[in-house]
Design an enzyme around this catalytic site. Sequence first.
Site, PDB file in Angstrom:
ATOM      1  N   GLU A 290       0.854  -1.196   0.000  1.00 22.53           N
ATOM      2  CA  GLU A 290       0.000   0.000   0.000  1.00 22.53           C
ATOM      3  C   GLU A 290       0.883   1.237   0.000  1.00 22.53           C
ATOM      4  OE1 GLU A 290      -2.989  -0.318   3.061  1.00 22.53           O
ATOM      5  OE2 GLU A 290      -3.775  -2.172   2.213  1.00 22.53           O
TER       6      GLU A 290
ATOM      7  N   HIS B 251      -8.898  10.230   2.265  1.00 22.30           N
ATOM      8  CA  HIS B 251      -8.535   9.082   1.426  1.00 22.30           C
ATOM      9  C   HIS B 251      -8.721   9.494  -0.028  1.00 22.30           C
ATOM     10  CE1 HIS B 251      -8.361   5.069  -0.267  1.00 22.30           C
ATOM     11  NE2 HIS B 251      -7.962   4.617   0.904  1.00 22.30           N
TER      12      HIS B 251
ATOM     13  N   ARG C  55      -0.404   8.927   1.470  1.00 23.27           N
ATOM     14  CA  ARG C  55      -1.794   9.277   1.170  1.00 23.27           C
ATOM     15  C   ARG C  55      -2.046  10.776   1.023  1.00 23.27           C
ATOM     16  NH1 ARG C  55      -5.621   5.680   4.733  1.00 23.27           N
ATOM     17  NH2 ARG C  55      -4.876   4.046   3.350  1.00 23.27           N
TER      18      ARG C  55
ATOM     19  N   ARG D  62      -1.118   9.417   8.462  1.00 21.01           N
ATOM     20  CA  ARG D  62      -0.982   8.003   8.834  1.00 21.01           C
ATOM     21  C   ARG D  62      -0.551   7.154   7.640  1.00 21.01           C
ATOM     22  NH1 ARG D  62      -4.649   3.720   8.429  1.00 21.01           N
ATOM     23  NH2 ARG D  62      -6.180   5.211   7.652  1.00 21.01           N
TER      24      ARG D  62
ATOM     25  N   HIS E   4     -11.441  10.486   6.034  1.00 24.75           N
ATOM     26  CA  HIS E   4     -11.277   9.045   6.261  1.00 24.75           C
ATOM     27  C   HIS E   4     -10.803   8.688   7.667  1.00 24.75           C
ATOM     28  CE1 HIS E   4     -10.420   4.899   5.337  1.00 24.75           C
ATOM     29  NE2 HIS E   4      -9.126   5.045   5.569  1.00 24.75           N
TER      30      HIS E   4
HETATM   31  C1  SIN Z   1      -7.531   1.336   2.392  1.00 27.11           C
HETATM   32  O1  SIN Z   1      -7.658   0.115   2.334  1.00 27.11           O
HETATM   33  O2  SIN Z   1      -7.213   2.018   1.433  1.00 27.11           O
HETATM   34  C2  SIN Z   1      -7.794   2.019   3.689  1.00 27.11           C
HETATM   35  C3  SIN Z   1      -7.003   1.371   4.740  1.00 27.11           C
HETATM   36  C4  SIN Z   1      -6.437   2.371   5.673  1.00 27.11           C
HETATM   37  O3  SIN Z   1      -7.061   3.404   5.899  1.00 27.11           O
HETATM   38  O4  SIN Z   1      -5.337   2.172   6.158  1.00 27.11           O
END
Ligand code: SIN
Length: 486
Positions: free
Chosen positions: A115, A227, A268, A360, A325
Amino acid sequence: MHRVEAQVAVVGAGAAGLHTALCAARQGAAVTLVSAMPLAGSSSYWAQGGLAAALAADDSPAAHLADTIVAGRGSVRESAARVLCDEAPAAVRDLQELGVAFDADRHGQLALGLEGGHSRRRVVHAGGAATGRRIIGELSALVAQDERIAVLESTRAARILTSDGAAVGVLLEDGTRIVAPAVVLATGGAAAMWSRTTNPIGATGGGLLLAFQAGARLADLELMQFHPTAVVGANGADGFLVTEAVRGEGAHLLDAAGERFVDELAPRDEVARAVQQQIDSSDASSVGLDMRHVDPALFPNVVGALRRAGIDPERELIPVAPAAHYMMGGVATDLHGRTSLRGLFAVGECSCTGLHGANRLASNSLSECFVFGERAARAAVQDAAPAARAAHLDRHDPAVGAPDELSAASRQALWRYAGLERDAEGLRTLARDEHLLVRLIATGALAREESRGAHRRLDFPQRDPALERHHVTLTESRGPTLENWS
Ligand code: SIN
């Protein structure tokens, strides 16, 4: 008035609350767990992301820590992040022992996802993107079977009871009085205060207000993470989050001309801002998320939800834009969940250890629920010594007032004045809102006169080096204070 006695009262039954209750019960404590919502009402239940933990042969807690610090934009409290990264692998194993089946690769090893902001594959999932649902299901069943845990359902905490400068219990909206020398808040986040959000409707920061009104210190309320890929406008699915893990498997973000415009796996804050800039500089209300070349079998519930909303992600682009988010701020705690009010603890999204800094790192939040839930449970049981409890058994309760309603106008005002970009003029408008928590968010955002991570001030566009590792704290008796948490 109904009265219940417990050693540990836990408020909230998402991942952090359930796990804290189980850990405290494991140590022999009598626990009362307050659950306002049915399971599907908690943000954890809907969590598509997984748990970040350094489990791969080429990974280490040190590498996880380094990524967390980079993503956090100079505000990470390193001691807290170190705890998370060191203890997350054991938390995953603990959950496996409790019965959670994480996804495996074809060799039977844990499948590790990638991620944004992670330099390694290190995110474990369950059921593809159904991680929250699977974990909450398992933990809820364990809680229901545990005779040391009494569950009070469909009721909310109205007030933290205090005596002699300490929390001594919780008064519930239905009039029930829980007398407990240790009270743990696990009430989740506040992103549903913003009109555009990925969160379920209950995520409106109730625990933050309870703590604040009891005299505890809050921190970093201005740090709301947006997000980048929440669905726009589709049939009943507006705000539905398309997990970052699809970008980890190669999905791209495309502008109106069909061109990529950002490194999709950057942290993010950077991706969300790039998406918003594309939207602001065009007539479009979204950009396109292209997962046509991603194996749909990896994300069955994402693909299913999109299809139900009339989008076929195997054939077309998904219209996405940022949405509120995750709140990095919350009730300020030490590394064991202790707040500034004796006897009161906070874990999970409602807490602020400082570990997320100003942005985060993806999937650190579920890991946090388990790592810090365990620590808070230990500290709560330890602090809830029988002698301390006896001193607080008979107290008079204050009257239960009606909870503050959050109006649609306040939610829109937050989106407008404390969205991805803010300035003093808008924030001053917000600081006059009818809702106390909205005013506190505005106060925190006004106090942070710089741009950092998720907090971008148009009137202070640079990061202020003097504010590295600084956190904006608020209490009922003292205005905003910038504190160094190194
Ligand atoms: C996501 O799966 O994109 C959100 C997970 C998160 O907020 O860490």
